[in-house]
Scaffold this active site. Structure first.
Site, mmCIF file in Angstrom:
data_model
loop_
_atom_site.group_PDB
_atom_site.id
_atom_site.type_symbol
_atom_site.label_atom_id
_atom_site.label_comp_id
_atom_site.label_asym_id
_atom_site.label_seq_id
_atom_site.Cartn_x
_atom_site.Cartn_y
_atom_site.Cartn_z
ATOM 1 N N HIS A 1 -31.617 14.810 39.805
ATOM 2 C CA HIS A 1 -32.677 14.652 40.814
ATOM 3 C C HIS A 1 -33.525 13.400 40.556
ATOM 4 C CE1 HIS A 1 -35.683 15.519 43.760
ATOM 5 N NE2 HIS A 1 -36.614 15.452 42.829
ATOM 6 N N LYS B 1 -41.735 14.656 54.449
ATOM 7 C CA LYS B 1 -41.858 16.070 54.080
ATOM 8 C C LYS B 1 -42.972 16.232 53.063
ATOM 9 C CE LYS B 1 -39.463 18.061 50.538
ATOM 10 N NZ LYS B 1 -38.298 18.451 49.739
ATOM 11 N N ARG C 1 -44.151 19.246 50.343
ATOM 12 C CA ARG C 1 -43.842 20.586 49.828
ATOM 13 C C ARG C 1 -45.138 21.352 49.637
ATOM 14 N NH1 ARG C 1 -39.911 23.592 48.370
ATOM 15 N NH2 ARG C 1 -38.277 22.017 48.425
#
Ligand code: R5P
Length: 319
Positions: A134, A196, A198
């Site tokens: 990631h 986006k 979170r």
């Protein structure tokens, strides 16, 4: 290129899995199974066969769910391999959990990626091989050299026949923007980025979409699908802005945490392409839209190169 048994002393040790069998086939080498038992109180017990003595070992273990057990299995296996007299130990980790916890967002939080790296240090690996981590920069947390491979070319091959001329490659968040740009270049398609935020581990919210998606077929690319909420939110945002309800989703790691089926229920999502980096998740068995691309050729080639002391070159991730 298959590696003849006679040219190598290297042994790959793994829990039996379709991926380990496929890697063994590609290398024309047998994979030595790791023996795993569980005591009634939940403790794990691991053993390896005596064939590891005096030989370099590649230990294949993915940190898929249940992640704690996967990590402990890896630590016990590494210990068993050292004690059995291996000459060196490479850890082949198709999916590295905790890589998303690469920074602290608030006072009092733990730094998961640093903790997992410390646990790996206790395993005394000489080298680690990982796939599409990631946050690639967390290589710096690890005590030994890390070879960071990418599954992008394998995924690109699978996506290409699904992508029409009216496609648009979409990053579902800013973190996936570079990945999406590389796929867009490969496919010769435009790029769009969804903003986006979170809110918590199960909820995200989306803001603006940068790029023209109207009347285009989205190809949403990311490093992983866990609960599926990131992809679902991106698809909603794209449809709201006039994208066609014919979406391809592609990610290296299909973690498929509980709730993913509900999150990805939209009929607009036609294909979900992932690799087999996370074992034991039978998403393709319960959802015909899920297609798995095997990492076996990539990992076999990497193990072969490590064994022969060759550079990994094109197998490695690009920035
Ligand atoms: C986040 O930065 C990652 O790249 C993925 O977008 C995310 O972790 C996927 O998780 P979920 O499927 O639970 O939204």
């Amino acid at each position: 290129m298959p590696l003849p048994d006679s040219s190598s002393r290297l042994v790959t040790v793994s829990l039996p899995s379709p991926l380990s069998v496929a890697i063994g086939k590609a290398l024309a080498m047998e994979t030595t199974p790791l023996l795993l038992e569980r005591f009634p109180d939940g403790e794990l017990h691991v053993a390896v066969s005596s064939s590891v003595r005096g030989r370099p070992i590649a230990l294949l273990q993915s940190l898929g769910p249940p992640i704690g057990d996967s990590m402990m299995t890896m630590a016990l296996a590494a210990d068993a391999i050292h004690r059995a007299g291996a000459t060196s130990l490479a850890g082949i980790v198709p999916y590295l959990a905790y890589a998303r916890q690469d920074r602290r967002h608030a006072e009092g939080e733990s730094l998961g990626a640093a903790v997992i790296a410390a646990l790996f240090a206790a395993c005394r690996f000489d080298r680690l091989v990982m796939v599409d981590v990631h946050t690639p920069a967390i290589e710096g947390f690890f005590a030994c050299p890390v070879e960071h491979l990418t599954a992008e070319p394998l995924l690109a091959q699978a996506i290409a026949p699904l992508a029409g001329a009216d496609g648009v490659v979409v990053a579902p968040d800013l973190g996936a923007a570079k990945l999406a740009r590389r796929h867009a270049r490969r496919l010769g398609l435009p790029l769009a980025i969804v903003h986006k935020t979170r809110l918590n581990p199960r909820e995200v919210s989306t803001g603006e979409v940068v790029g023209d998606v109207r009347n285009r077929r989205p190809i949403v690319v990311d490093d992983m699908i866990s609960t599926g909420t990131t992809v679902a939110a991106a698809v909603d945002a794209l449809l709201d802005r006039g994208a066609l309800p014919d979406v391809v989703v592609a990610a290296t790691h299909g973690v498929f945490a509980p709730g993913w089926q509900a999150a990805l229920a939209s009929d607009a999502i036609r294909h979900v392409v992932v690799t087999d980096s996370v074992p034991g998740v039978a998403a393709d068995a319960v959802d015909a839209r899920v297609q798995r691309v095997s990492l076996a050729p990539l990992l076999a080639e990497a193990i072969r190169a490590l064994d022969l002391g060759l550079p990994l070159g094109a197998l490695l991730t690009s920035a």
